[in-house]
Design a protein around this motif. Sequence first.
Motif, short mmCIF file in Angstrom:
data_model
loop_
_atom_site.label_atom_id
_atom_site.label_comp_id
_atom_site.label_asym_id
_atom_site.label_seq_id
_atom_site.Cartn_x
_atom_site.Cartn_y
_atom_site.Cartn_z
N ASP A 116 -8.06 -7.60 -2.73
CA ASP A 116 -7.91 -7.55 -1.29
C ASP A 116 -6.42 -7.73 -1.02
N ASP A 117 -6.09 -8.26 0.14
CA ASP A 117 -4.67 -8.43 0.42
C ASP A 117 -4.17 -9.79 -0.06
N VAL A 118 -2.86 -9.99 0.06
CA VAL A 118 -2.27 -11.29 -0.31
C VAL A 118 -2.04 -12.07 0.99
N MET A 119 -2.67 -13.24 1.05
CA MET A 119 -2.46 -14.10 2.22
C MET A 119 -1.41 -15.15 1.82
N VAL A 120 -0.54 -15.47 2.74
CA VAL A 120 0.46 -16.50 2.44
C VAL A 120 0.35 -17.59 3.49
N SER A 121 0.42 -18.84 3.02
CA SER A 121 0.35 -19.94 3.99
C SER A 121 1.58 -20.83 3.84
N TYR A 122 1.93 -21.41 4.97
CA TYR A 122 2.99 -22.43 4.99
C TYR A 122 2.35 -23.65 5.63
N ALA A 123 2.64 -24.83 5.10
CA ALA A 123 2.08 -26.04 5.73
C ALA A 123 3.13 -27.13 5.77
N VAL A 124 3.07 -27.93 6.81
CA VAL A 124 3.91 -29.14 6.85
C VAL A 124 3.17 -30.21 6.06
N ASP A 125 3.81 -31.33 5.84
CA ASP A 125 3.18 -32.42 5.07
C ASP A 125 1.79 -32.74 5.66
N GLY A 126 0.78 -32.76 4.84
CA GLY A 126 -0.58 -33.08 5.29
C GLY A 126 -1.32 -31.89 5.88
N GLY A 127 -0.62 -30.75 6.05
CA GLY A 127 -1.25 -29.56 6.64
C GLY A 127 -2.30 -28.97 5.70
N SER A 128 -3.36 -28.40 6.28
CA SER A 128 -4.46 -27.89 5.45
C SER A 128 -5.33 -26.92 6.25
N ALA A 129 -5.93 -25.98 5.53
CA ALA A 129 -6.89 -25.08 6.18
C ALA A 129 -8.27 -25.74 6.22
N GLY A 130 -8.37 -26.94 5.66
CA GLY A 130 -9.63 -27.69 5.72
C GLY A 130 -10.56 -27.41 4.55
N PRO A 131 -11.60 -28.26 4.42
CA PRO A 131 -12.56 -28.07 3.32
C PRO A 131 -13.47 -26.87 3.61
N HIS A 132 -13.50 -25.91 2.71
CA HIS A 132 -14.29 -24.70 2.99
C HIS A 132 -14.65 -24.01 1.66
N TYR A 133 -15.43 -22.97 1.78
CA TYR A 133 -15.64 -22.09 0.62
C TYR A 133 -15.45 -20.66 1.09
N ASP A 134 -15.11 -19.79 0.15
CA ASP A 134 -14.95 -18.38 0.48
C ASP A 134 -15.99 -17.59 -0.31
N ASN A 135 -16.21 -16.37 0.14
CA ASN A 135 -17.16 -15.52 -0.59
C ASN A 135 -16.47 -14.59 -1.57
N TYR A 136 -15.21 -14.88 -1.83
CA TYR A 136 -14.47 -14.02 -2.75
C TYR A 136 -13.68 -14.87 -3.75
N ASP A 137 -13.26 -14.23 -4.82
CA ASP A 137 -12.42 -14.91 -5.82
C ASP A 137 -11.00 -14.97 -5.28
N VAL A 138 -10.32 -16.04 -5.64
CA VAL A 138 -8.92 -16.14 -5.21
C VAL A 138 -8.09 -16.87 -6.25
N PHE A 139 -6.86 -16.36 -6.45
CA PHE A 139 -5.88 -17.09 -7.25
C PHE A 139 -4.90 -17.71 -6.25
N LEU A 140 -4.80 -19.04 -6.27
CA LEU A 140 -3.92 -19.74 -5.33
C LEU A 140 -2.64 -20.09 -6.08
N LEU A 141 -1.61 -19.34 -5.81
CA LEU A 141 -0.35 -19.51 -6.54
C LEU A 141 0.59 -20.35 -5.69
N GLN A 142 1.02 -21.46 -6.25
CA GLN A 142 1.88 -22.37 -5.49
C GLN A 142 3.29 -21.79 -5.39
N GLY A 143 3.77 -21.65 -4.16
CA GLY A 143 5.13 -21.15 -3.93
C GLY A 143 6.09 -22.32 -3.92
N GLU A 144 6.60 -22.63 -2.73
CA GLU A 144 7.51 -23.78 -2.63
C GLU A 144 6.72 -25.07 -2.48
N GLY A 145 7.29 -26.17 -2.93
CA GLY A 145 6.70 -27.50 -2.69
C GLY A 145 5.43 -27.74 -3.47
#
Length: 377
Positions: free
Chosen positions: A111-140
């Motif tokens: 699928d596409d590449v999603m990119v997230s930025y978060a401040v300290d403590g920021g989060s998309a919350g506890p969830h599950y997805d219906n697809y496979d994902v590789f979460l590659l840590q960028g900065e921080g």
Amino acid sequence: MSGNWQLNLDRDVFLNEYWQRKPLLIRNGSAGFTPPLGSDHLAGLALEDDVESRLIEKRDDGWQLHHGPFSTADFSRDHPWTLLVQAVDHYFPEVAELQRLFDFIPRWRMDDVMVSYAVDGGSAGPHYDNYDVFLLQGEGQRLWRVGQHCDSNTALLPHQDMRLLQDFETQEEFLLDPGDILYVPPGIAHWGIAVGECTTFSIGFRAPTINDLVSRWTDELLLQTDDERFYRDAGRAPCTRAGEIESADVERALSQVRRALEQNVDSQWFGELVTEPRYDSEPDPDEQEQASTLLHNGAASVSLHPAAKLAWQEGEDEVTVFANGEGFACQPSALASLLILCNRQCLTGGTLDKALADSDTASMLERLIQSGCLHVE
Ligand code: SIN
Ligand code: CO
């Protein structure tokens, strides 16, 4: 590839034991990795009208979801927040290059590449997805919790438009540094919390639902089936109770359906389904005409549009190409150029000259322009 990144992973072990099954932490998954995009560029994208972006904020009274486009003022908040931008690979070729790390899995699954930025403590919350994902840590750094198996029966928090888990049963916890990768299969609970400011690149995959497969396959079957074939009940027993449908009547119908389902159905529907573009964009006829003219009059390069979905299937004496949901046949001589296009996303110099010298390959490129997959320069 920028930085010439290599994936530090035994692909066979991964595919046999983890893919679609178990989460895996790949420490230093991409050696020498430097994030291809900084938070400023990401924030800039989220200001644009045609970019899909979300901002999730964790307030004392619960989670809040805001949809983009945003203004810079949206990025000053008192509570922890994260910005998530979809399909960043369509705008930054350096981000699209990340998909090459996972080229041992078919492109049509990506699928596409999603990119997230978060401040300290920021989060998309506890969830599950219906697809496979590789979460590659960028900065921080980000702390990832991996939890239980979930499905459509798993309890969610009451929220109008966020699907957050009511309970999270932490099974493992990992602190990711730049270049670390966490693989999460479909249906596994996960929850990433930024430790200081951080960015995360999510290389996501997609899979059609079984319902979609059934529906597309039966569409094809119906096209192939003779409309003048009817339900038959030759040799039936006499009916004794007026109006009754007997179980034998239903059984007979089911066995006739089963026989119909056993027919060979042309498999083009599958490629068409899995290459359907996620974002609808009508190709501009003027641009297509200019591209076609240029193709035969000194084009320097042809390249795949970043959002293009291209795949192919080898048949006995032809190759079927699937381009943005459209399937068409071409001659096997076009396969060499098709492979380069799927692999490198472009044809230039000698490879383009060779492609254009073969009339079948040239007509395939023409079709790719018509399906909105190809950009000509
Ligand atoms: C994130 O980047 O914060 C969320 C990614 C995900 O959970 O899929
Ligand atoms: Co997720």
